[in-house]
Scaffold this active site. Structure first.
Site, short mmCIF file in Angstrom:
data_model
loop_
_atom_site.label_atom_id
_atom_site.label_comp_id
_atom_site.label_asym_id
_atom_site.label_seq_id
_atom_site.Cartn_x
_atom_site.Cartn_y
_atom_site.Cartn_z
N HIS A 140 -26.14 115.68 9.80
CA HIS A 140 -25.46 116.14 11.02
C HIS A 140 -24.71 117.44 10.75
O HIS A 140 -24.11 117.62 9.69
CB HIS A 140 -24.56 115.06 11.61
CG HIS A 140 -23.31 114.71 10.85
ND1 HIS A 140 -22.12 115.40 11.02
CD2 HIS A 140 -23.03 113.74 9.95
CE1 HIS A 140 -21.18 114.85 10.26
NE2 HIS A 140 -21.71 113.84 9.59
N ASP A 197 -18.03 116.95 5.05
CA ASP A 197 -18.64 116.03 6.01
C ASP A 197 -18.95 116.84 7.28
O ASP A 197 -18.08 117.09 8.07
CB ASP A 197 -17.68 114.89 6.32
CG ASP A 197 -18.23 113.91 7.34
OD1 ASP A 197 -19.42 114.01 7.69
OD2 ASP A 197 -17.44 113.05 7.80
N GLU A 218 -22.87 113.60 15.67
CA GLU A 218 -22.82 112.38 14.85
C GLU A 218 -21.45 111.76 14.87
O GLU A 218 -21.29 110.54 14.94
CB GLU A 218 -23.21 112.71 13.39
CG GLU A 218 -23.38 111.48 12.48
CD GLU A 218 -22.13 111.05 11.74
OE1 GLU A 218 -22.17 110.03 11.04
OE2 GLU A 218 -21.08 111.71 11.86
N GLU A 219 -20.43 112.61 14.80
CA GLU A 219 -19.06 112.12 14.63
C GLU A 219 -18.54 111.34 15.83
O GLU A 219 -17.51 110.68 15.75
CB GLU A 219 -18.12 113.30 14.32
CG GLU A 219 -18.40 114.00 12.99
CD GLU A 219 -18.01 113.17 11.76
OE1 GLU A 219 -17.51 112.04 11.93
OE2 GLU A 219 -18.21 113.67 10.64
N ASP A 250 -25.43 112.30 4.00
CA ASP A 250 -24.06 112.41 4.50
C ASP A 250 -23.11 112.18 3.34
O ASP A 250 -23.54 111.83 2.24
CB ASP A 250 -23.82 111.36 5.61
CG ASP A 250 -22.78 111.81 6.64
OD1 ASP A 250 -21.88 112.60 6.28
OD2 ASP A 250 -22.86 111.36 7.79
N HIS A 292 -12.62 113.41 6.03
CA HIS A 292 -11.98 113.74 7.32
C HIS A 292 -10.60 114.36 7.16
O HIS A 292 -9.84 114.44 8.12
CB HIS A 292 -11.95 112.54 8.28
CG HIS A 292 -13.29 112.22 8.87
ND1 HIS A 292 -13.46 111.49 10.02
CD2 HIS A 292 -14.55 112.54 8.45
CE1 HIS A 292 -14.76 111.36 10.28
NE2 HIS A 292 -15.44 112.00 9.33
CO CO Z 1 -17.60 112.14 9.36
ZN ZN Z 2 -20.59 112.56 8.28
#
Ligand code: CO
Ligand code: ZN
Length: 322
Positions: free
Chosen positions: A58, A160, A190-191, A213, A299
């Site tokens: 992603h 990420d 995706e998130e 990922d 994150h």
């Molecule tokens: Co993420």
């Molecule tokens: Zn991710």
């Protein structure tokens, strides 16, 4: 790592991935057929005569979306993707038009009660009217933190999943005349629920799918109890909240790693999901697995991953694609 740094700096909050997508298109030009779907997924097709193999990463990133502007010019916000209050407090953030702000919290409030709804972004505006010259409702901000190499590690926001995009792009550049029929898909959204991946396999219907990922790791003080460590090679996912990896694909990844002479570890993630969760449910179902890059502090503005794990992932993808 130059491309990884450029990807990290390209703005791509879920649903607004254009900058990252354009960067990847420029990078992949000439390697095969490039197409962009209605939802915005970017696909590079490198033709081969064998089984259809889909790799997905992603390209979207998490962010903060402006919901309301206070009379004083302070911005209230909602999150796009999973963001913990403690991870954004006092962080500098940047809007797509370059406006800079800082995420703040009432100075009289107790920190133990910290809630996103009590936080605001201070863009150094005099009042609401002044703020409206710089931002509108629905605009999104991202961490304004920089990419750096620190010893054997990279430290950066948005590894990420810019790291997954980097691995796929670098692998695609290296692969020449593959036996397998290869699709490299850079997905959107995706998130916020694997939304791009839900339609990514629709017109391809591959024989196998592998998502790339980041994942968590268990080595930090008071961190998760988890048998994954940075610097110990790629992680081959066994399970997360979105999928149980198909045994055939799990074995395919493990034997490719062995052939390439790379270490690997098995990963059971007790929270979260990846594009693999959506890919496996396309059509009648697609045997799907996931290659993860172990990452500390996902994150946050300081996601930390081992450089060798990242370069190993490129080699393993190339081995699988042969
Ligand atoms: Co993420
Ligand atoms: Zn991710």
């Amino acid at each position: 790592m130059k491309l990884l740094e450029k990807l990290v700096n390209s703005y791509s909050v879920s649903g607004l991935e254009n900058d990252a997508r354009q960067l990847l298109i420029n990078e992949l030009e000439g390697l095969g057929d490039i197409s962009v779907s209605t939802m915005g997924n970017l696909t590079l097709h490198i033709k081969g005569n064998g089984e259809k193999m889909l790799f997905a990463a992603h390209m979207d990133q998490i962010g903060l979306m402006v919901t309301y502007i206070e009379d004083g010019g302070f911005l209230r916000f909602a999150t796009v993707g999973g963001i913990e209050p403690r991870d954004i407090l006092n962080q500098r953030v940047r809007f797509q038009n370059g406006t800079i702000g800082c995420v703040c919290y009432g100075e009289k409030k107790e920190i133990k009660d910290i809630k996103l709804s009590d936080m605001y972004i201070d863009i150094a505006a005099k009042d609401k009217e002044d703020a409206e010259k710089k931002v509108s409702i629905g605009d999104c901000a991202v961490y304004d933190a920089s990419f750096m190499k620190n010893g054997d590690y990279v430290v950066s926001p948005y590894l990420d999943n810019k790291v997954g995009c980097y691995v796929l792009a670098e692998a695609a550049k290296r692969i020449k005349n593959p036996t397998k029929d290869l699709y490299f898909v850079f997905t959107v959204q995706e998130e916020i629920g694997l939304r791009g991946a839900k339609v990514a396999a629709f017109d391809i219907m591959p024989d196998y799918a592998i998502a790339l990922d980041v994942t968590a790791c268990g080595e930090t003080p008071d961190g998760y109890k988890m048998a994954v460590k940075t610097g110990e090679g790629i992680a081959i996912k066994v399970k997360d909240n979105s999928l149980i990896a198909h045994p055939a694909v799990k074995n395919m990844i493990a034997s490719a790693a062995e052939k390439a002479g790379k270490k690997y570890q098995y990963e059971v993630l007790e929270f979260g999901g990846t594009d693999g969760g959506a890919l496996q449910l396309s059509g009648n179902g697609i045997p799907t697995g996931v290659i993860s890059i172990p990452t500390r502090y996902t994150h946050t503005a300081n996601e930390t991953a081992n450089i060798k794990d990242i370069t190993d992932a490129i080699d393993v993808i190339c081995e699988i694609a042969k």
